[in-house]
Design an enzyme around this catalytic site. Structure first.
Site, PDB file in Angstrom:
ATOM      1  N   CYS A  81       0.814  -1.217   0.000  1.00 48.17           N
ATOM      2  CA  CYS A  81       0.000   0.000   0.000  1.00 48.17           C
ATOM      3  C   CYS A  81       0.845   1.263   0.000  1.00 48.17           C
ATOM      4  CB  CYS A  81      -0.935   0.007   1.205  1.00 48.17           C
ATOM      5  SG  CYS A  81      -2.000  -1.433   1.333  1.00 48.17           S
ATOM      6  N   GLY A 116     -13.030  -8.444  -5.795  1.00 49.33           N
ATOM      7  CA  GLY A 116     -13.510  -8.022  -4.488  1.00 49.33           C
ATOM      8  C   GLY A 116     -13.005  -8.914  -3.373  1.00 49.33           C
ATOM      9  N   ARG A 192     -23.162  -4.450   8.316  1.00 49.29           N
ATOM     10  CA  ARG A 192     -22.760  -5.845   8.519  1.00 49.29           C
ATOM     11  C   ARG A 192     -21.418  -5.952   9.239  1.00 49.29           C
ATOM     12  NH1 ARG A 192     -19.610  -9.073   5.397  1.00 49.29           N
ATOM     13  NH2 ARG A 192     -19.701  -7.663   3.599  1.00 49.29           N
ATOM     14  N   CYS A 203     -14.632  -0.163   7.126  1.00 49.96           N
ATOM     15  CA  CYS A 203     -13.566  -0.747   6.301  1.00 49.96           C
ATOM     16  C   CYS A 203     -13.575  -0.066   4.940  1.00 49.96           C
ATOM     17  CB  CYS A 203     -13.789  -2.249   6.121  1.00 49.96           C
ATOM     18  SG  CYS A 203     -14.032  -3.176   7.650  1.00 49.96           S
ATOM     19  N   CYS A 204     -12.390   0.189   4.380  1.00 45.77           N
ATOM     20  CA  CYS A 204     -12.335   0.843   3.081  1.00 45.77           C
ATOM     21  C   CYS A 204     -12.837  -0.106   1.995  1.00 45.77           C
ATOM     22  CB  CYS A 204     -10.912   1.308   2.764  1.00 45.77           C
ATOM     23  SG  CYS A 204      -9.716  -0.022   2.507  1.00 45.77           S
TER      24      CYS A 204
END
Length: 383
Positions: A81, A116, A192, A203-204
């Protein structure tokens, strides 16, 4: 005194799902607009640095091939990252060494091609199979930090949700953000559960594509805009953890930040805007402490008092951060600098901070067994 290094041009694409667009188009859009923003032609830069994680071998050359650059050096940078920020760090070294006087650093990623879900674990880590068998992914690692933080400080889980509310509210003002919808605390906490205490809206997004680019130069800009200098550029790797190490310490980021303050001759009191790595809400709270913005366990008060929101003393993630803007890995560190440059030059329309002079970006990357993070990059920019 060291040579000044300026950021003379910046650009980014909107972050979001671009799965019908080739990666070349994303990268070239960011690069060409950054060069134009610097008042240059595409032939002017003497080298290009391409930051990416999952695009494959010799990606930069492939992405730039059709621009007719004819043999210009292209460097490919991967550091998880922190890839984009690492690319800026390396490019700055080349400028300081006098090898070039103008270069472009761009980051690009197309995570929608991965389908995803969580980012794949590091395949060549000798403990990957063992950790995966125990369900150890990045959300679970941060969830453990969140659980420990709440247990030690006595705060309720809602303090984590407030980070998501703030950053997603900022994202509504950013036309480049993937998610531009404000959320309430009830919506965040009721979304969720991903890994207790982290809910989905903490969360991103994991399916996001995008590109960003900056032009670095030793030549002072002559366009009348405030000249943005790179005052500090630090990249650090994680140290081997010992039994009993504190998972709330964010040691690698605290170390990188301390070195950046020393290089810039500045401190946390000088910062007017921060773009940090909020892949999960607990991360932002821990980085407040690592930056010296507050003491241990005091981050929630900064949020509650509006200190880190737009209009506060030191706005954090006015772009919406990774939570709202999105996190296309290779592009993230560069996009953070784009936002800070826009803020320092008064070009962040709709979310402009009042007269900031100094900004900081921070990006961590890479989860490998036995260290805090694989890499952390901190940059301080000023006018």
């Amino acid at each position: 005194m060291a040579q000044d290094i300026f950021i003379s041009g910046v650009a980014m694409t909107p972050f979001g799902r671009h799965d019908q667009m080739p990666m070349q188009a994303l990268a070239q859009d960011a690069v060409l607009r950054a060069v134009v923003d610097a008042g240059l032609g595409v032939q002017a830069p003497q080298a290009f640095y391409c930051a990416n994680v999952y695009g494959g071998m010799i990606l930069g050359q492939t992405l730039l091939r059709d621009l007719g650059l004819s043999g210009v050096p292209v460097y490919n940078v991967e550091n998880a990252c922190a890839s984009g920020a690492t690319g800026v760090h390396l490019a700055r070294h080349a400028l300081l060494a006098g090898i070039y006087d103008t270069v472009v650093v761009f980051g690009v990623e197309m995570l929608t091609k991965l389908g995803g879900g969580t980012i794949p674990l590091q395949r060549n880590d000798y403990k990957t199979e063992q950790y995966a068998a125990q369900g150890m992914t990045l959300p679970t690692v941060y969830a453990m930090r969140g659980t420990r933080y709440l247990a030690e400080t006595g705060h309720s889980p809602s303090v984590l949700g407030e980070i998501a509310v703030k950053n997603r509210r900022h994202g509504t003002l950013n036309p480049y953000a993937q998610t531009r919808t404000a959320v309430t605390l009830d919506e965040v906490m009721g979304s969720r559960m991903v890994a207790d205490p982290l809910t989905l809206l903490q969360c991103c997004p994991s399916a996001v594509d995008g590109a960003a680019a900056v032009v670095l130069t030793t030549r002072p800009p002559a366009d009348g805009r405030p000249a943005v200098r790179i005052r500090a550029s630090v990249v650090q790797s994680g140290r081997r953890e010992e039994d009993g190490d504190d998972i709330l310490d964010a040691e690698i980021t605290a170390r990188a930040t301390r070195l950046a303050y020393e290089e810039a001759g500045l401190g946390p009191q000088d910062l007017g805007v921060i773009e940090l790595h909020d892949a999960f809400t607990i991360g932002e709270l821990l980085y407040y402490e690592a930056f010296g913005l507050c003491g241990r366990g005091e981050g929630p008060k900064l949020v509650k008092d509006g200190v880190t929101a737009l209009g506060g003393r030191v706005p954090v993630n006015p772009s919406g951060g990774l939570l709202a803007k999105g996190h296309p890995l290779g592009a993230t560190g560069v996009a953070q600098m784009v936002e800070v440059v826009w803020q320092l030059q008064g070009r962040a329309e709709g979310r402009q901070i009042d007269n900031p002079k100094v900004g900081m970006t921070q990006c961590t990357g890479g989860g490998i067994a036995g260290v805090d993070h694989a890499a952390s990059a901190v940059h301080i920019l000023s006018i």
